[in-house]
Design a protein around this motif. Structure first.
Motif, PDB file in Angstrom:
ATOM      1  N   GLY A  70      44.586 -21.070 -22.933  1.00 36.57           N
ATOM      2  CA  GLY A  70      45.163 -20.002 -23.757  1.00 36.57           C
ATOM      3  C   GLY A  70      44.157 -18.947 -24.174  1.00 36.57           C
ATOM      4  N   GLY A  85      47.395 -11.375 -17.254  1.00 36.07           N
ATOM      5  CA  GLY A  85      46.923 -11.483 -18.636  1.00 36.07           C
ATOM      6  C   GLY A  85      46.607 -10.125 -19.225  1.00 36.07           C
ATOM      7  N   CYS A 132      56.942  -9.870 -19.394  1.00 36.42           N
ATOM      8  CA  CYS A 132      57.443 -10.010 -20.778  1.00 36.42           C
ATOM      9  C   CYS A 132      58.818  -9.346 -20.883  1.00 36.42           C
ATOM     10  N   TRP A 179      51.046 -17.078 -27.439  1.00 39.71           N
ATOM     11  CA  TRP A 179      51.157 -16.246 -28.660  1.00 39.71           C
ATOM     12  C   TRP A 179      52.616 -16.153 -29.096  1.00 39.71           C
ATOM     13  N   MET A 180      53.494 -15.888 -28.112  1.00 39.41           N
ATOM     14  CA  MET A 180      54.916 -15.722 -28.448  1.00 39.41           C
ATOM     15  C   MET A 180      55.525 -17.035 -28.921  1.00 39.41           C
ATOM     16  N   LEU A 194      51.560  -6.175 -25.825  1.00 42.33           N
ATOM     17  CA  LEU A 194      52.509  -7.276 -25.656  1.00 42.33           C
ATOM     18  C   LEU A 194      53.833  -6.821 -26.280  1.00 42.33           C
ATOM     19  N   PRO A 195      54.905  -6.773 -25.480  1.00 38.76           N
ATOM     20  CA  PRO A 195      56.154  -6.245 -26.035  1.00 38.76           C
ATOM     21  C   PRO A 195      56.554  -6.956 -27.335  1.00 38.76           C
ATOM     22  N   GLY A 196      56.954  -6.152 -28.297  1.00 39.95           N
ATOM     23  CA  GLY A 196      57.420  -6.716 -29.557  1.00 39.95           C
ATOM     24  C   GLY A 196      56.350  -6.886 -30.610  1.00 39.95           C
ATOM     25  N   LEU A 252      49.750 -15.202 -37.912  1.00 32.36           N
ATOM     26  CA  LEU A 252      51.186 -15.390 -37.673  1.00 32.36           C
ATOM     27  C   LEU A 252      51.948 -15.607 -38.984  1.00 32.36           C
ATOM     28  N   LEU A 288      58.909  -9.959 -35.301  1.00 35.50           N
ATOM     29  CA  LEU A 288      57.987  -8.918 -34.863  1.00 35.50           C
ATOM     30  C   LEU A 288      58.702  -7.915 -33.980  1.00 35.50           C
ATOM     31  N   PRO A 331      42.431 -15.390 -24.000  1.00 38.09           N
ATOM     32  CA  PRO A 331      42.637 -14.063 -23.445  1.00 38.09           C
ATOM     33  C   PRO A 331      41.396 -13.652 -22.653  1.00 38.09           C
ATOM     34  N   PRO A 332      41.440 -12.833 -21.672  1.00 40.38           N
ATOM     35  CA  PRO A 332      42.584 -12.047 -21.227  1.00 40.38           C
ATOM     36  C   PRO A 332      43.330 -12.686 -20.064  1.00 40.38           C
ATOM     37  N   PHE A 333      43.516 -13.991 -20.095  1.00 34.99           N
ATOM     38  CA  PHE A 333      44.240 -14.654 -19.006  1.00 34.99           C
ATOM     39  C   PHE A 333      45.697 -14.858 -19.424  1.00 34.99           C
ATOM     40  N   PHE A 352      47.811 -16.792 -22.422  1.00 34.64           N
ATOM     41  CA  PHE A 352      47.616 -16.366 -23.814  1.00 34.64           C
ATOM     42  C   PHE A 352      48.871 -15.684 -24.379  1.00 34.64           C
ATOM     43  N   ALA A 353      49.432 -14.777 -23.584  1.00 32.20           N
ATOM     44  CA  ALA A 353      50.585 -13.994 -24.073  1.00 32.20           C
ATOM     45  C   ALA A 353      51.763 -14.909 -24.400  1.00 32.20           C
ATOM     46  N   PRO A 384      50.696  -7.752 -19.178  1.00 29.26           N
ATOM     47  CA  PRO A 384      51.819  -8.697 -19.197  1.00 29.26           C
ATOM     48  C   PRO A 384      53.195  -8.048 -19.394  1.00 29.26           C
ATOM     49  N   ALA A 385      53.216  -6.721 -19.509  1.00 32.11           N
ATOM     50  CA  ALA A 385      54.442  -6.068 -19.979  1.00 32.11           C
ATOM     51  C   ALA A 385      55.646  -6.331 -19.071  1.00 32.11           C
ATOM     52  N   SER A 410      54.238 -17.659 -32.332  1.00 31.02           N
ATOM     53  CA  SER A 410      54.871 -16.684 -33.223  1.00 31.02           C
ATOM     54  C   SER A 410      56.301 -17.122 -33.544  1.00 31.02           C
ATOM     55  N   ARG A 464      36.847 -22.053 -31.347  1.00 32.12           N
ATOM     56  CA  ARG A 464      38.307 -22.042 -31.180  1.00 32.12           C
ATOM     57  C   ARG A 464      39.007 -22.676 -32.377  1.00 32.12           C
TER      58      ARG A 464
END
Lengths: 639, 492
Positions: free
Chosen positions: B385, B465, B472, B396-397, A67-69, A188, B492, B387-389, B392-393, B468-469, B400, A177
């Motif tokens: 949410g 998923g 993203c 996460w962001m 995942l970028p970053g 995080l 990050l 993964p690996p769908f 999720f990505a 995702p690059a 974050s 979960r």
């Protein structure tokens, strides 16, 4: 090295995918053999890696940024990590061998086990990925995939009419979960404060966090660990797996997920230890969590194991609270095999696979239970040496003794089981015996682990007491003695109270219509004898036993009734609350408000419209009013 | 060549709409092909422009339109536009293919597809517009076309009332946006986005007013609580292809608006005071939408309420004003579009196969409709949410981003609030596909035109998923045009 590392993950995952697309006509026995072969291959890879890295940390292998970053994902191996991988894979192999046995009712089951096996292999790949990963994101994803396998295992068997309710599977997933949400929050928090998702660096830098952040991260980690390890009351997620076939329950539910939780605990132990409030909470939760599940009464062998597992989670948490990271690792290595032995024995009882070998069954059960209790005692000894408070030590000591009492009670029950019609006892006996030998050897050579210099260097293992010192500790602990005495009395009196004559009286009392005078007198006499036999002391003891049994029944009822009801009530409350909110806010509140507003505007418009289109005097009045308003506005604007 | 592609993105659907409207009787049976071809050309043209963006070029097209008011017909493609344009074009194509199996051909079919094309033009134009005036025209075109589609082809007797409600709500939002646009125009004297991106000098009170108007106005389009009331009705009454476009593409226009105007024009300092209200509104919407989805019995409305919840995540991400949060929100728009289209398609398939839409009347359909069950399973796991769908990505962001702010409690709240999403998603799937099948419930055959795009989207949700690059990267580049981001030291 890289190939071996990747094969630990990719071999099971690709085999899982292949099984899913394999022809449906494949025989179940062949499918079991394929799965067993894949697990053996994984085991060989893990062993080869372990031989490569003993005494030395393997260099981390960078897999690239996903995942970028979020930074480059690394996997790394070292001896402690690989030992856990190896052990988890061994348990998977043993469970498969046991299930694939042609004598086992499940091994000869004509229904295709393709989906349960595919789920098991996928979970094995993801579990290994979680162990190997040195990046929080990769580990979280791997943990989530394993968590997803938990309800999928239920679904896979539900499809063939086996297994438990799918709702229970979803509940398990939802509970897992909850733990994952805690884990994500902790990750995080650490990532934000340290600027990295690399596990080692983030945890090392965590010591410099502000107390608030450290506390928040530690609590979130504790939640994640406690849920995954099936600690009380989160052990109810293990319930969904009880009706499943052994590969699903014995490995995925009872071993893989709790192991992942324990490994996480091993990594975050310094963090939990350094956050004071979290440490206190961990001590108390560990102490209570070690004792409470053992007070829960149940007749299901698998559920008993779930309770024992939940209690073991409590001991692991106590070790973590004491800051003994290496002892947590030892817990990871030492506890699974006795637990597996107990699991097999429970399976044999459930399947009636023991023929007339009830005493051997009981003896092995005692062996497994005592092995667990020995490690628990060792854990309490370490926790005391680390300076835990007296109330927590008391709880832990009672818990240790309760493990023994529970083991002995179950063994007595097993010894009294009726003989079953089994022509040939499956090869699992052989495996069970091997395991027993391993455990006995482990106990006998208790000091040998400490003497391996590489392990000493890597793990800085805590000092081990001599067997005599440990025994002396147990003997001089009043809590242990009292609990053992109480347990023995309870066992004795339970046997007495369930004596045939009393049971007979109870039965005859339930059919008063069949009584004849002679029989009635004879029964009264027998009852009198039974009552006389029970002396004052025994009566007092019996009272205490009854109280204890009531407590057990109460806790059992609490667990099966209140706890489950609490979960269902919570979900019902959420749904009902949501429905009420829907009705009041959506239909009556907001929409009603809007409707009233629109109605008001419409009414005003209609009135104004009537002024326009109604009688002439109204129209003229409107024109006059309009002009007046216009003039007022102009004057107000200062023209 | 780039100008041609840019013109084709809007030109192909406009031409298709004109053709369909003019040749109505003669193209009744071929209407779906015309619309499908136009949607495909539009998508291809969008993809064809990606290399140009990667080279650093920003394709644009400008024609003077009303010289007296300095209004020009200016189109411009940049990294901020691309994710939204791509989402809209892809969703339109999928919706048209799905409509081929869903929509019964009759005399009004060409008009249906013509309006569908105009709806798509409205959305593409909104994202491509490089002019305030043009932006608002396309913004309203989107509303008018979709409103007519609901009013004429909606399900049930209430479609007229629902269309009116939808119009009133979203138009009120549009008016707030319009006031904001006019204030900006007056302040700068230009209607060009390029000039606005350089920054505007407004009095502080006016800045607050304009940002407030923009945020509330765009929140109406995003269906954030409490201005979401148009959404459940509109989504459940609209014909399925329109629902797919409304949920998957049109909701994202609100996000685009917030990114383009308040966040794209005003500085971080000016935006900071709106961060916490946006985050709180996001959490409330997330939790409220999930609770409503739990309470709802109509499967179409469950997914509709899920949109309210998902838009809450997006608003929370935008409110963080951090790189991760805003990039996650942008990415969430695309992923939400994929997953929401997938879920509505599955719902459409269930309704088509069984003729029922109440959860209580459904159950045990996993055996009868295994492909739909798998696709819906992918959809619910993605929206939960897991993964690996794909979602999720982005989640996460977003999370974050939340943890990069000083509001730890809000971030933890939104993270644990996401468990409600897991609950309603699993409940939705379990109650339709598991359990015992109620008496009399049969599943009819399903047209491949409906099934194929559903399976493609399910595969895409999984593929995206895992890898995702690319998307993203798009979301990351979009942030280069955002001025309202707070610089985080420990990012990050």
């Amino acid at each position: 090295m890289l190939t071996l590392m990747i094969s630990l993950v990719l071999i099971p995952l690709s085999a899982s995918a292949c099984l899913l697309v394999a022809p449906r006509a494949l025989r179940p026995a062949l499918l079991y053999r394929i799965a067993t072969g894949v697990v053996v291959l994984t085991l060989v890879s893990a062993t080869a890696l372990l031989l490569n890295v003993v005494g030395d940390e393997g260099p981390p292998v960078q897999l690239g940024e996903w995942l970028p970053g979020t930074g480059t994902i690394e996997i790394a191996v070292n001896a402690p990590k690989l030992a856990v991988v190896l052990l988890t894979t061994i348990v998977a192999l043993m469970v498969l061998l046991r299930t694939a046995s042609p004598v086992s009712p499940l091994g000869s089951d004509s229904r295709s086990p393709v989906f349960p096996l595919a789920v098991l292999l996928a979970a094995l790949g993801a579990t290994n990925a979680a162990f190997l990963s040195e990046h929080f994101l990769a580990r979280y994803v791997a943990l989530e995939i394993v968590a997803l396998c938990v309800p999928l295992a239920v679904l896979a068997e539900w499809r063939y009419g086996r297994g438990g309710s799918t709702a229970a599977g979803w509940t398990s997933y939802l509970l897992l979960r909850v733990g994952d949400a805690g884990l994500l929050a902790a990750i995080l928090i650490l990532a934000d404060a340290t600027g990295t998702l690399e596990i080692g660096r983030a945890l090392a830098a965590a010591e410099r966090l502000s107390p608030d952040l450290l506390r928040a991260a530690a609590f979130c980690f504790l939640l994640a660990v406690w849920v995954k390890m099936g600690g009380w009351p989160f052990h109810i997620w293990l319930r969904a797996g009880e009706p499943l076939v052994p590969p699903s329950y014995g490995w995925l539910y009872a071993t893989a997920v709790p192991h992942l939780g324990a490994y996480l605990l091993y990594r975050v132990t310094p963090l939990v230890h350094s956050a004071q409030e979290a440490q206190t909470v961990a001590f108390w939760v560990g102490g209570v969590g070690a004792l409470l599940p053992l007070l829960l009464g149940t007749h299901s062998a698998r559920r008993k194991l779930a309770h024992v597992g939940a209690a073991q989670a409590g001991f692991a948490l106590l070790l973590a609270a004491a800051g003994m990271k290496e002892a947590v690792w030892l817990w990871l290595v030492a506890v699974p095999l006795p637990r597996l032995l107990l699991f097999w024995l429970a399976e044999m009882v459930q399947q009636g696979e023991y023929g007339n070998r009830q005493r051997l069954l009981a003896g092995l059960w005692v062996l497994g239970g005592i092995a667990l209790a020995c490690f628990d005692l060792l854990a309490v000894w370490w926790v005391q040496a680390a300076g835990a408070s007296r109330p927590i030590l008391f709880l832990a000591q009672v818990a240790v003794a309760s493990v023994v009492v529970r083991t002995l009670h179950t063994a007595v029950e097993l010894a009294g089981l009726p003989r079953t019609e089994v022509q040939r006892v499956s090869g699992s006996w052989l495996i069970a015996a091997c395991l027993a030998i391993v455990i006995i050897a482990g106990l006998a050579l208790r000091g040998s682990l400490w003497s391996i210099p590489t392990l000493q260097t890597l793990l800085r293992l805590p000092p081990l007491p001599s067997l005599g010192a440990l025994l002396a500790y147990a003997v001089t602990s009043p809590a242990i003695w009292l609990t053992l005495l109480g347990g023995a009395a309870s066992g004795h009196l339970r046997g007495r109270l369930r004596a045939p004559q009393i049971a007979q009286i109870a039965r005859s009392e339930s059919n008063p219509g069949d009584l004849r005078l002679q029989e009635a007198l004879s029964r009264i006499a027998r009852a009198m004898r039974a009552l006389v036999e029970i002396t004052v002391l025994e009566r007092a003891m019996s009272l205490s036993v009854r109280v204890m049994e009531s407590v057990v029944r109460l806790t059992h009822r609490f667990e099966t009734g209140a706890l489950e009801r609490a979960v269902s009530l919570a979900s019902q409350a959420a749904t009902t609350g949501a429905m009420a909110a829907y009705r009041f806010v959506e239909q009556e509140g907001l929409e009603g408000l809007l409707r009233r507003l629109v109605d008001g505007i419409l009414a005003l418009s209609r009135r104004l419209q009537r002024w326009h289109t109604g009688r002439l005097r109204h129209n003229l009045a409107w024109v006059g009013l309009g002009l007046l308003l216009f003039l007022l506005i102009i004057f107000w604007l200062g023209w | 060549m780039e100008t041609l592609w840019l013109a084709l993105i809007l030109g192909a659907p406009i031409l298709a709409a004109i053709l369909l409207a003019l040749l109505r009787d003669r193209v009744t049976n071929r209407a779906v092909w015309i619309a499908g071809a136009a949607a495909a050309i539009s998508l291809l043209a969008t993809i064809a422009l990606v290399p140009a963006l990667q080279r650093g070029a920003e394709p644009s097209l400008s024609v003077r339109w009303i010289p007296a008011a300095s209004i020009s017909l200016a189109l411009h493609l940049d990294w901020l536009t691309l994710p939204f344009l791509f989402t809209e074009a892809a969703v339109t194509l999928v919706a048209v293919i799905y409509a081929a199996g869903y929509h019964h051909v009759d005399a009004r079919t060409p008009l249906f597809y013509a309006l569908l094309m105009l709806f798509a033009v409205g959305m593409s134009g909104t994202t491509l517009a490089d002019d305030l005036f043009l932006f608002y025209i396309f913004w309203e075109l989107m509303l008018i076309a979709s409103c007519i589609l609901i009013a004429l082809w909606g399900e049930g007797e209430r479609r007229g009332a629902v269309a009116l409600k939808y119009f009133i709500f979203t138009h009120l939002g549009s008016l707030m946006v319009l006031v904001g646009l006019i204030v900006l125009y007056n302040a700068t004297g230009t209607d060009s986005f390029a000039a606005l991106r350089a920054g505007v000098n407004l009095a502080p009170s006016l800045v607050t007013l304009v940002i407030t108007l923009f945020i509330i106005g765009f929140c109406v389009k995003m269906a954030i609580f409490p201005v979401h009331l148009w959404l459940p009705d509109a989504h459940s009454v609209a014909p399925m292809p329109v629902t797919i476009m409304l949920a998957a593409a049109m909701l994202s226009m609100g996000t685009y608006g917030i990114l383009r105007f308040p966040l794209g024009i005003f500085t971080a300092q000016e935006m900071t005071r709106f961060a916490v209200p946006m985050m709180i509104a996001g959490i409330v919407s997330e939790v409220y939408g999930a609770l409503m989805a739990l309470a709802e019995d109509d499967i179409k409305r469950i997914i509709a309420y899920s949109s309210v919840s998902q838009m809450g995540y997006i608003l929370f991400g935008l409110g963080t004003l951090t790189h991760d949060g805003v990039a996650g929100a942008t990415l969430h728009v695309i992923y939400h579009a994929i997953v929401k289209a997938l879920l509505f398609m599955c719902v459409g398939l269930v309704i088509r196969a069984t003729g029922r839409r109440r959860v209580g009347e459904l159950g045990g359909l996993g055996e009868a409709m295994p492909l739909v069950a798998i696709a819906a399973g992918v959809g619910v796991l993605a929206i939960a949410g897991a993964p690996p769908f794909c979602i999720f990505a982005s989640e996460w962001m977003i999370f974050s981003g939340g943890f990069h702010t000083a509001h730890l409690s809000l971030s933890i709240l939104t993270l644990f609030g996401s468990l409600l999403t897991v609950a309603y998603a699993l409940l939705f799937w379990g109650r339709i596909f598991l359990g015992t099948r109620p008496e009399g419930l049969t599943a009819g055959r399903l047209p491949w035109a409906m099934l194929a795009p559903t399976l493609v989207l399910a595969a895409f949700a999984l593929l995206e998923g895992i890898l995702p690059a690319t998307l993203c990267g798009w979301a990351d580049r979009a942030l280069e045009l955002i001025r309202g981001l707070v610089q985080v030291s420990g990012g990050l």
